[in-house]
Design a protein around this motif. Structure first.
Motif, PDB file in Angstrom:
ATOM      1  N   VAL A  21       0.825  -1.201   0.000  1.00 54.28           N
ATOM      2  CA  VAL A  21       0.000   0.000   0.000  1.00 54.28           C
ATOM      3  C   VAL A  21       0.860   1.252   0.000  1.00 54.28           C
ATOM      4  CG1 VAL A  21      -1.924  -1.115   1.188  1.00 54.28           C
ATOM      5  CG2 VAL A  21      -0.205   0.078   2.515  1.00 54.28           C
ATOM      6  N   ILE A  34      -3.626   5.274   1.224  1.00 52.19           N
ATOM      7  CA  ILE A  34      -4.068   6.038   0.058  1.00 52.19           C
ATOM      8  C   ILE A  34      -4.507   5.107  -1.062  1.00 52.19           C
ATOM      9  CG2 ILE A  34      -3.366   7.711  -1.684  1.00 52.19           C
ATOM     10  CD1 ILE A  34      -1.296   8.707   0.422  1.00 52.19           C
ATOM     11  N   GLU A  35      -3.670   4.103  -1.348  1.00 48.92           N
ATOM     12  CA  GLU A  35      -3.950   3.212  -2.477  1.00 48.92           C
ATOM     13  C   GLU A  35      -3.300   1.852  -2.255  1.00 48.92           C
ATOM     14  OE1 GLU A  35      -3.330   3.133  -7.328  1.00 48.92           O
ATOM     15  OE2 GLU A  35      -2.412   4.724  -6.163  1.00 48.92           O
ATOM     16  N   THR A  36      -3.962   0.799  -2.682  1.00 56.43           N
ATOM     17  CA  THR A  36      -3.402  -0.547  -2.680  1.00 56.43           C
ATOM     18  C   THR A  36      -2.839  -0.819  -4.069  1.00 56.43           C
ATOM     19  OG1 THR A  36      -5.057  -1.295  -1.099  1.00 56.43           O
ATOM     20  CG2 THR A  36      -3.905  -2.991  -2.338  1.00 56.43           C
ATOM     21  N   ILE A  37      -1.570  -1.215  -4.142  1.00 52.11           N
ATOM     22  CA  ILE A  37      -0.962  -1.447  -5.459  1.00 52.11           C
ATOM     23  C   ILE A  37      -0.514  -2.887  -5.668  1.00 52.11           C
ATOM     24  CG2 ILE A  37      -0.274   0.941  -5.769  1.00 52.11           C
ATOM     25  CD1 ILE A  37       2.561   0.148  -5.002  1.00 52.11           C
ATOM     26  N   ARG A  55       1.697   1.842 -11.318  1.00 54.09           N
ATOM     27  CA  ARG A  55       1.375   2.654 -10.138  1.00 54.09           C
ATOM     28  C   ARG A  55       2.590   2.795  -9.216  1.00 54.09           C
ATOM     29  NH1 ARG A  55      -1.770   6.259 -10.789  1.00 54.09           N
ATOM     30  NH2 ARG A  55      -2.166   6.427  -8.569  1.00 54.09           N
ATOM     31  N   TRP A  59       4.196   6.404  -8.126  1.00 51.70           N
ATOM     32  CA  TRP A  59       4.405   6.858  -6.750  1.00 51.70           C
ATOM     33  C   TRP A  59       5.876   7.135  -6.474  1.00 51.70           C
ATOM     34  CZ3 TRP A  59       0.985   9.054  -3.954  1.00 51.70           C
ATOM     35  CH2 TRP A  59      -0.355   8.750  -4.120  1.00 51.70           C
TER      36      TRP A  59
END
Length: 76
Positions: A21, A34-37, A55, A59
């Motif tokens: 994440v 914020i986001e799961t990658i 992604r 980041w």
């Protein structure tokens, strides 16, 4: 805000499963993110890691740091 790409733990006792994440560095390990990658399953022999490389590259380009463990498992 300093962002970091790190693992968050899921799963049962003695059966860990991790999500990769993006989160604020001041949050707890399993706090909000914020986001799961991707994910990482250390108990499987094959296909134990899946990462959205686009992604991850995004980041990293905006200044997110990788934790030591995430850097190690994504370099494989």
């Amino acid at each position: 805000m300093a962002t970091v790409v790190r693992l968050t733990r899921l799963g049962r006792k003695k059966k860990p499963f991790y999500r990769i994440v993006v989160t604020d560095s001041r949050k707890r390990r399993d706090g909000g993110f914020i986001e799961t990658i991707g994910y990482y399953n250390p108990l499987k022999d094959e296909n134990n890691i899946k990462v959205d490389s686009e992604r991850l590259a995004y980041w990293k380009s905006v200044g997110a740091k990788l934790s030591d463990r995430v850097a190690q498992i994504t370099s494989k």
